[in-house]
Design a protein around this motif. Structure first.
Motif, PDB file in Angstrom:
ATOM      1  N   THR A 165       1.432   1.328  11.895  1.00 42.60           N
ATOM      2  CA  THR A 165       1.155   2.043  13.148  1.00 42.60           C
ATOM      3  C   THR A 165       0.300   1.138  14.023  1.00 42.60           C
ATOM      4  N   VAL A 204       1.377  -3.545   6.599  1.00 46.62           N
ATOM      5  CA  VAL A 204      -0.039  -3.789   6.259  1.00 46.62           C
ATOM      6  C   VAL A 204      -0.909  -2.758   6.977  1.00 46.62           C
ATOM      7  N   THR A 219      -3.744  -0.905   9.345  1.00 43.41           N
ATOM      8  CA  THR A 219      -4.253  -1.060  10.714  1.00 43.41           C
ATOM      9  C   THR A 219      -5.448  -0.111  10.863  1.00 43.41           C
ATOM     10  N   TYR A 270       4.785 -15.819   0.286  1.00 42.97           N
ATOM     11  CA  TYR A 270       5.638 -15.561   1.454  1.00 42.97           C
ATOM     12  C   TYR A 270       6.931 -16.364   1.346  1.00 42.97           C
ATOM     13  N   ARG A 319      -9.598   8.040   1.930  1.00 45.59           N
ATOM     14  CA  ARG A 319      -9.962   7.578   3.270  1.00 45.59           C
ATOM     15  C   ARG A 319     -10.223   8.780   4.189  1.00 45.59           C
ATOM     16  N   ARG A 332      -3.060  -6.387  -7.217  1.00 43.83           N
ATOM     17  CA  ARG A 332      -2.016  -5.364  -6.992  1.00 43.83           C
ATOM     18  C   ARG A 332      -0.655  -5.855  -7.475  1.00 43.83           C
ATOM     19  N   LEU A 341       6.178   9.115   6.955  1.00 43.97           N
ATOM     20  CA  LEU A 341       5.980   9.779   5.665  1.00 43.97           C
ATOM     21  C   LEU A 341       4.567  10.315   5.531  1.00 43.97           C
ATOM     22  N   LYS A 375      -7.798   7.757  12.378  1.00 37.87           N
ATOM     23  CA  LYS A 375      -7.787   6.456  13.061  1.00 37.87           C
ATOM     24  C   LYS A 375      -6.785   6.442  14.209  1.00 37.87           C
ATOM     25  N   GLU A 426       1.502  11.212   2.659  1.00 38.61           N
ATOM     26  CA  GLU A 426       1.099  10.942   1.290  1.00 38.61           C
ATOM     27  C   GLU A 426       1.272  12.232   0.479  1.00 38.61           C
ATOM     28  N   GLY A 468       0.849  -1.197   0.000  1.00 38.76           N
ATOM     29  CA  GLY A 468       0.000   0.000   0.000  1.00 38.76           C
ATOM     30  C   GLY A 468       0.875   1.234   0.000  1.00 38.76           C
ATOM     31  N   TYR A 469       0.356   2.332   0.513  1.00 38.91           N
ATOM     32  CA  TYR A 469       1.063   3.616   0.485  1.00 38.91           C
ATOM     33  C   TYR A 469       2.439   3.502   1.144  1.00 38.91           C
ATOM     34  N   VAL A 470       2.504   2.825   2.289  1.00 38.54           N
ATOM     35  CA  VAL A 470       3.788   2.741   2.992  1.00 38.54           C
ATOM     36  C   VAL A 470       4.679   1.647   2.398  1.00 38.54           C
ATOM     37  N   GLU A 502       6.720   4.547  10.655  1.00 42.20           N
ATOM     38  CA  GLU A 502       6.932   5.361   9.462  1.00 42.20           C
ATOM     39  C   GLU A 502       6.267   6.723   9.654  1.00 42.20           C
ATOM     40  N   ASP A 508       2.318  -8.902  -1.438  1.00 38.75           N
ATOM     41  CA  ASP A 508       0.971  -8.519  -0.997  1.00 38.75           C
ATOM     42  C   ASP A 508       0.051  -9.712  -1.220  1.00 38.75           C
TER      43      ASP A 508
HETATM   44  P1  NAD Z   1      -2.764   0.365   2.707  1.00 38.80           P
HETATM   45  O1  NAD Z   1      -4.142  -0.012   3.064  1.00 38.80           O
HETATM   46  O2  NAD Z   1      -2.529   1.357   1.620  1.00 38.80           O
HETATM   47  O3  NAD Z   1      -1.925  -0.950   2.315  1.00 38.80           O
HETATM   48  C1  NAD Z   1      -1.904  -2.098   3.064  1.00 38.80           C
HETATM   49  C2  NAD Z   1      -1.552  -3.256   2.143  1.00 38.80           C
HETATM   50  O4  NAD Z   1      -1.353  -4.424   2.940  1.00 38.80           O
HETATM   51  C3  NAD Z   1      -2.642  -3.601   1.130  1.00 38.80           C
HETATM   52  O5  NAD Z   1      -2.110  -3.616  -0.180  1.00 38.80           O
HETATM   53  C4  NAD Z   1      -3.124  -4.984   1.576  1.00 38.80           C
HETATM   54  O6  NAD Z   1      -3.555  -5.807   0.517  1.00 38.80           O
HETATM   55  C5  NAD Z   1      -1.873  -5.539   2.226  1.00 38.80           C
HETATM   56  N1  NAD Z   1      -2.104  -6.654   3.154  1.00 38.80           N
HETATM   57  C6  NAD Z   1      -3.118  -6.819   4.035  1.00 38.80           C
HETATM   58  N2  NAD Z   1      -2.966  -7.987   4.708  1.00 38.80           N
HETATM   59  C7  NAD Z   1      -1.822  -8.556   4.258  1.00 38.80           C
HETATM   60  C8  NAD Z   1      -1.110  -9.750   4.587  1.00 38.80           C
HETATM   61  N3  NAD Z   1      -1.548 -10.565   5.525  1.00 38.80           N
HETATM   62  N4  NAD Z   1       0.023 -10.022   3.915  1.00 38.80           N
HETATM   63  C9  NAD Z   1       0.483  -9.186   2.949  1.00 38.80           C
HETATM   64  N5  NAD Z   1      -0.142  -8.047   2.601  1.00 38.80           N
HETATM   65  C10 NAD Z   1      -1.280  -7.722   3.251  1.00 38.80           C
HETATM   66  O7  NAD Z   1      -2.076   0.869   4.061  1.00 38.80           O
HETATM   67  P2  NAD Z   1      -1.050   2.081   4.246  1.00 38.80           P
HETATM   68  O8  NAD Z   1      -1.738   3.381   4.096  1.00 38.80           O
HETATM   69  O9  NAD Z   1       0.178   1.795   3.454  1.00 38.80           O
HETATM   70  O10 NAD Z   1      -0.720   1.918   5.796  1.00 38.80           O
HETATM   71  C11 NAD Z   1       0.001   0.810   6.282  1.00 38.80           C
HETATM   72  C12 NAD Z   1       0.375   1.091   7.722  1.00 38.80           C
HETATM   73  O11 NAD Z   1       1.308   2.181   7.783  1.00 38.80           O
HETATM   74  C13 NAD Z   1      -0.782   1.519   8.627  1.00 38.80           C
HETATM   75  O12 NAD Z   1      -0.583   1.005   9.908  1.00 38.80           O
HETATM   76  C14 NAD Z   1      -0.694   3.025   8.649  1.00 38.80           C
HETATM   77  O13 NAD Z   1      -1.243   3.593   9.816  1.00 38.80           O
HETATM   78  C15 NAD Z   1       0.802   3.238   8.608  1.00 38.80           C
HETATM   79  N6  NAD Z   1       1.223   4.496   8.000  1.00 38.80           N
HETATM   80  C16 NAD Z   1       0.605   4.954   6.889  1.00 38.80           C
HETATM   81  C17 NAD Z   1       1.036   6.140   6.295  1.00 38.80           C
HETATM   82  C18 NAD Z   1       0.352   6.691   5.076  1.00 38.80           C
HETATM   83  O14 NAD Z   1       0.663   7.810   4.695  1.00 38.80           O
HETATM   84  N7  NAD Z   1      -0.560   5.992   4.436  1.00 38.80           N
HETATM   85  C19 NAD Z   1       2.127   6.829   6.832  1.00 38.80           C
HETATM   86  C20 NAD Z   1       2.755   6.295   7.972  1.00 38.80           C
HETATM   87  C21 NAD Z   1       2.298   5.142   8.553  1.00 38.80           C
END
Ligand code: NAD
Ligand code: UGA
Length: 436
Positions: free
Chosen positions: A122, A85, A87, A71, A329, A36, A154, A264, A156, A10-12, A152, A31
């Motif tokens: 997080t 992943v 949260t 995996y 979101r 994806r 960062l 969240k 978006e 995902g984003y991170v 992390e 993933d």
């Molecule tokens: P996201 O929803 O964009 O991506 C999560 C990814 O994890 C998805 O592609 C999903 O398919 C995958 N996934 C889910 N279960 C899985 C598994 N069991 N095995 C492998 N892949 C799996 O989430 P995000 O926005 O990247 O956020 C991820 C975490 O980082 C969160 O805890 C968030 O709070 C934290 N975070 C996010 C940002 C942000 O800017 N988005 C910044 C800092 C921290």
């Protein structure tokens, strides 16, 4: 060259994977979402993030970055496994850890050599220890591992720059060897490294996000006072920001914070406190102030239209929760559109990037692919997301297209004086004009 596996693209995850590859490591990003991964193999990014496409392609071509849903394949030869992943919020505001649990169990089943498991998601305080228990319990035969927290920070829209030039790297682990190795991995980022215990590292992340959200809610409250008393919040924020103890960042008043994280994370921190029988008056106010911004924007626009939305068409300039992302979101546009529709308005929307991601969140909104086309015949526009392209709009043209020249600027992107001179009925956030 270190061998790294990143779990979740995902984003991170995708940014972490691509950046570590760019730093010269060999990265396999995994993933469970097959679509994806299939798309990434074809060069199609899972998200919109400036610069990501080039970064991924460059590192794939160089053989440093690859993608998989297996995996077994991702962990083969890996010394480090980053969990990235989602949260999301659970039903009561707690962080839902099902994806972290699933990732930890999968790692445990497929790891074949000693591994450092680094949690980037997080997660509530204590999750690192809980992940270690899951891994220990799910391993077929005991293989040494260590769980390290490395939250992390960062944002978006500027994720690659933020990842590559962080303000600090936080590493949580009492295992000195593991913490040292993770620190070493981050040395090329040249940021101060804070090494602490797991729980403290997890808390640094929540406290940081909650503080930034507090700063924004604070300036929004100040904005309302400014507006009532004839002061200009943009200048107030600039004047405050010169004080290094305050700092100039995160003082943009507007429609408040949205997105996948502040909402969240502030909620999850309050939930953790509640579980310990603590109250959180500050966090509760920070959330209340924030969500009132969206309602207040609709109410102010209604006032500008003479007190009713019945039979009126409102255009939303910007749908994504912030500029330079397609992330919807908890975007303020969703609540604003819902309130407008409930009040009897027809709603149109335009976003340079988030048009596809917005659709499922607002099926009753007419999403139009051009800002001028959207403005045609509207009774009012609301600036929801401060995309740069809105600052460059031909406002004379916009005025000619609108049914009535009404703009509520929820992000203070236009100059009130210039808007008035152009003949707009214009209102923004916290910019009283008594003194000018
Ligand atoms: P996201 O929803 O964009 O991506 C999560 C990814 O994890 C998805 O592609 C999903 O398919 C995958 N996934 C889910 N279960 C899985 C598994 N069991 N095995 C492998 N892949 C799996 O989430 P995000 O926005 O990247 O956020 C991820 C975490 O980082 C969160 O805890 C968030 O709070 C934290 N975070 C996010 C940002 C942000 O800017 N988005 C910044 C800092 C921290
Ligand atoms: C935020 C944090 O800034 C990151 O450090 C953190 O890593 C991330 O959350 C996370 O944990 O996911 P992000 O949500 O991507 O990053 O974007 P921000 O730039 O922080 O903006 C969040 C929201 O606050 C947006 O809706 C934005 O419009 C709003 N905002 C931001 C304001 O209203 N005023 C400001 O001055 C700054």
């Amino acid at each position: 060259m270190k061998q790294i596996c990143v779990i979740g693209v995902g984003y991170v995850g995708i940014v972490t994977g691509a950046c570590f590859a760019d730093l010269g490591n060999k990265v396999v990003a995994l993933d469970v979402n097959e679509q994806r991964i299939a798309n990434l193999k074809k060069g199609i990014m899972p998200i919109y993030e400036p610069g990501l496409d080039e970064l991924v392609k460059r590192n794939v071509s160089a053989g440093r970055l690859s993608f998989t849903t297996s995996y077994q394949e991702a962990l083969k030869g890996a010394e480090y496994a980053f969990i990235a992943v989602g949260t999301p919020s659970g039903v009561e505001g707690e962080a839902d850890l099902q994806y972290v649990a699933a990732a930890a169990a999968s790692i445990a089943k497929e790891m074949t050599a000693p591994l450092i498991i680094i949690n980037k998601s997080t997660v509530p305080i204590g999750t690192g220890d809980w992940v270690a228990d899951i891994v220990r319990g799910a391993q077929g035969k005991p293989i040494p591992f260590s769980v390290v927290s490395c939250p992390e920070f960062l944002r978006e829209g500027s994720a690659i720059g933020d990842f590559m030039s962080p303000h600090r790297t936080v590493i949580g682990s009492l295992d000195k060897d593991a913490a040292g190795k993770v620190a070493h991995l981050h040395l090329p980022l040249r940021a101060p490294i804070v090494i602490t215990d797991l729980r403290t590292a997890e808390m640094i992340k929540y406290a940081s996000n909650a503080f930034l959200a507090t700063k924004i809610s604070f300036i929004n409250e100040v904005a309302d006072i400014c507006e009532a008393l004839g002061a200009d919040v943009k200048e107030v924020a600039a004047g405050m920001g010169y004080d290094a103890r305050i700092g100039k960042y995160f003082l943009d008043a507007g429609l408040g914070w949205g997105g996948s994280c502040f909402p969240k994370d502030v909620q999850a921190l309050a939930y953790m406190a509640k579980e310990q029988s603590l109250t959180t008056p500050i966090l509760d106010s920070v959330m209340n102030v924030n969500y009132d911004r969206r309602k207040a924007a609709v109410k102010r626009t209604e006032e500008m239209l003479g007190g009713s939305f019945k039979g009126k068409t409102i255009g939303l300039l910007g749908l994504a929760f912030k500029e330079n992302t397609d992330d919807m979101r908890d975007a303020p546009s969703i609540d604003i559109a819902t309130e407008l529709l409930e009040a009897g308005a027809k709603v149109r929307g335009y976003d340079p990037v988030a048009f596809e991601t917005a659709r499922p969140h607002m099926p009753a909104v007419d999403i139009i692919g051009d800002p001028y086309e959207m403005a045609k015949g509207c009774d009012a526009l609301i600036v929801v997301t401060p995309w740069n392209e809105f600052k460059q709009l031909d406002l004379e043209k916009v005025k000619g297209l609108l049914k009535s020249p009404v703009i509520f600027d929820g992000r203070n992107i236009y100059d009130p004086k210039a808007m008035k001179e152009m003949g707009f009925n214009y209102r923004s956030i916290g910019r009283g004009t008594n003194g000018k």
